[in-house]
Design an enzyme around this catalytic site. Structure first.
Site, short mmCIF file in Angstrom:
data_model
loop_
_atom_site.label_atom_id
_atom_site.label_comp_id
_atom_site.label_asym_id
_atom_site.label_seq_id
_atom_site.Cartn_x
_atom_site.Cartn_y
_atom_site.Cartn_z
N ASP A 178 -3.33 -13.07 4.53
CA ASP A 178 -4.79 -12.77 5.11
C ASP A 178 -5.95 -13.21 4.36
O ASP A 178 -7.15 -12.82 4.66
CB ASP A 178 -4.88 -11.25 5.43
N HIS B 171 -6.01 -8.01 0.68
CA HIS B 171 -6.19 -6.54 0.22
C HIS B 171 -5.80 -6.11 -1.10
O HIS B 171 -4.82 -6.92 -1.77
CB HIS B 171 -5.38 -5.61 1.07
N HIS C 163 0.67 -1.30 0.17
CA HIS C 163 0.11 -0.06 0.06
C HIS C 163 0.88 1.27 -0.08
O HIS C 163 0.27 2.64 -0.20
CB HIS C 163 -0.76 0.14 1.17
N ASP D 147 -2.47 -11.37 -1.49
CA ASP D 147 -2.96 -10.75 -0.18
C ASP D 147 -4.46 -10.21 -0.30
O ASP D 147 -4.87 -10.10 -1.50
CB ASP D 147 -2.21 -9.15 0.05
O1 V1P Z 1 -9.36 0.57 7.77
C1 V1P Z 1 -8.23 1.20 7.73
C2 V1P Z 1 -8.22 2.56 7.89
C3 V1P Z 1 -8.98 3.33 9.26
N1 V1P Z 1 -10.00 3.69 8.26
C4 V1P Z 1 -10.60 4.78 8.25
C5 V1P Z 1 -9.25 3.45 7.27
N2 V1P Z 1 -7.07 0.78 8.04
C6 V1P Z 1 -6.97 -1.03 7.68
C7 V1P Z 1 -5.35 -1.08 7.26
C8 V1P Z 1 -5.34 -2.60 6.88
C9 V1P Z 1 -3.90 -2.76 6.09
C10 V1P Z 1 -3.70 -4.03 5.51
C11 V1P Z 1 -2.51 -4.28 5.26
C12 V1P Z 1 -1.92 -5.38 4.28
O2 V1P Z 1 -2.62 -5.10 2.99
C13 V1P Z 1 -0.43 -5.45 3.83
C14 V1P Z 1 0.58 -5.33 4.86
O3 V1P Z 1 -2.56 -6.46 4.85
C15 V1P Z 1 -7.25 -1.48 9.17
C16 V1P Z 1 -8.14 -2.41 9.63
C17 V1P Z 1 -9.05 -2.88 8.82
N3 V1P Z 1 -9.67 -3.87 9.27
O4 V1P Z 1 -9.02 -2.83 7.61
N4 V1P Z 1 -6.47 -1.01 10.21
C18 V1P Z 1 -6.77 -1.89 11.39
N5 V1P Z 1 -7.82 -2.78 10.70
C19 V1P Z 1 -6.40 -1.69 12.58
C20 V1P Z 1 -7.05 -2.55 13.57
C21 V1P Z 1 -6.66 -2.21 14.95
C22 V1P Z 1 -5.55 -1.52 15.16
C23 V1P Z 1 -4.78 -0.98 14.16
C24 V1P Z 1 -5.26 -0.77 13.00
ZN ZN Z 2 -3.70 -7.55 3.43
CA CA Z 3 -4.29 -8.62 -3.26
#
Ligand code: V1P
Ligand code: ZN
Ligand code: CA
Length: 370
Positions: free
Chosen positions: A257, A170, A133, A168
């Site tokens: 994931d 995502h 990302h 992945d």
């Molecule tokens: O959903 C978001 C942000 C918060 N929203 C306003 C947008 N962020 C996600 C990020 C997911 C990153 C995935 C990375 C990868 O593709 C590659 C390394 O796997 C997010 C989420 C979610 N459920 O999508 N952040 C978190 N959860 C989170 C949960 C707990 C603490 C910190 C972050």
């Molecule tokens: Zn991911």
């Molecule tokens: Ca993907």
């Protein structure tokens, strides 16, 4: 003499904690490493400790001001306004060794690229990489740098055409964006899509622009897809992409994931089903870089990266259905290697929907041009 597969690992990365309650746990790298060591597979790999990427190397993608900012970002004197500009949500997760950690992620992938280019390995694995990302001047989704883009830029110095595959859960938005207008990099991402699932990009219709039109593919999926249905998408699409694009090198982002019971993803593949995708791609026998990425149920990430290392390097004949005796044995809960699909989860993709996505993508390449 056949070349060994390269495995890139720096033990200090696994000790890093990205933040309290942060789902991404670098400890998964040490647990994977322990399984490789305990099984004897590690001894059969070319193990390489990476150097951190230099500021100049990071600037092959990232803006100088952003790199300078990252260098001081975790310090108490870091500029609060800059934090808002460059880090958005990610500013919540700053840790003291942030720069060192991400420079090693990138350094590992650059090392993998150079090993392939120099012919010192045909397969190069960096489970510490895969930060798909990251953008040139901002951090996104736990990715403060984009090691993949840096690695592909390095490969392009030697190879004419590089294929990037992203399994992945995502969307691989940062990599797609970086190469959206070129015909030298073909990007394809399989991902969960809909209901505001992060990062909300990666529509079926998005397929590259200008010179790059037709050189990006997005395969949006609904929750619950399991092995057979995923295979029926992955295999024919990848066969066609390989035939049409004819890459000289491949980069495979292996976020775990997408498998059952992940903390963030809602797909339902088994570990074996996901590893099959790796076997399928490695069978093309092209110089191949294999990277990590997401994966938030730590025991399962370690199981799958262990399995994928064995599959990618042709050493899977040495595996059994059980994990080798290892120092994290109790943490694993069961001693089984596989993570099965969850039989109680319903596949929300209908056969008709999947067939439509597959046929629309394949139809773009019917004439045999990209
Ligand atoms: O959903 C978001 C942000 C918060 N929203 C306003 C947008 N962020 C996600 C990020 C997911 C990153 C995935 C990375 C990868 O593709 C590659 C390394 O796997 C997010 C989420 C979610 N459920 O999508 N952040 C978190 N959860 C989170 C949960 C707990 C603490 C910190 C972050
Ligand atoms: Zn991911
Ligand atoms: Ca993907």
């Amino acid at each position: 003499m056949s070349t060994k597969a390269a495995y890139i690992y720096h033990h200090t990365m696994a000790d890093v904690i990205l933040g309290p309650g942060h789902p991404m746990q670098p400890a998964r790298l040490a647990i994977t490493h322990e399984l490789l060591s305990a099984s004897g597979i590690l001894d059969q790999l070319l193990c390489v400790e990476p150097q951190p990427a230099t500021k100049a190397q990071l600037q092959a993608l990232h803006d100088k001001d952003y790199v300078d900012f990252l260098f001081r970002a975790a310090s108490p004197i870091a500029d609060k306004d800059q934090k808002c500009v460059y880090l958005c949500m990610e500013a919540l997760f700053m840790f003291p060794d942030l720069y060192k950690y991400y420079a090693l992620c990138a350094g590992g992938t650059l090392t993998a690229a150079r090993l392939l280019i120099r012919g010192e390995a045909k397969i190069a694995i960096n489970w510490g990489g895969g930060l798909h990302h990251g953008k040139k001047d901002w951090a996104h989704g736990f990715c403060f740098v984009n090691d993949i883009v840096l690695g592909i830029i390095e490969l392009l110095k030697f190879y004419d055409r590089v294929l990037y595959i992203d399994i992945d859960v995502h969307h691989g938005d940062g990599v797609e964006a970086a190469f959206n207008n070129t015909d030298r990099v073909f990007t394809i991402s399989f991902h969960q899509f809909g209901n505001e699932f992060f990062p909300r990009t990666g529509r079926l219709e998005d397929c590259g622009e200008e010179e790059g039109q037709g050189f990006a593919v997005n395969v949006p999926l609904k929750p619950g897809i399991a092995d057979e249905a995923y295979r029926n998408m992955f295999t024919p699409i990848m066969e066609r992409v390989m035939a049409v694009f004819n890459p000289n090198a491949v980069v495979l982002q292996c976020g775990t994931d997408s498998i059952a019971n992940d903390r963030l993803g809602s797909l339902n593949l088994s570990a074996k089903g996901h590893a099959e995708c790796v076997a399928f791609i490695c069978n093309f026998k092209l110089p191949t870089m294999i990277l990590g990425g997401g994966g938030y149920t730590v025991q399962n990430v370690a199981r799958l990266w262990f399995l994928k290392t064995a599959v990618a390097t042709g050493l899977d004949g040495q595996l059994t259905e059980k994990l080798p005796a290892n120092k994290y044995y109790n943490f694993f809960g069961t001693g089984k290697l596989n993570v099965p699909s969850d039989a109680t989860v319903k596949d929300q993709n209908t056969a008709e929907e999947l067939e439509l996505i597959r046929s629309k993508i394949l139809a773009r390449y019917d004439s045999g041009t990209g």
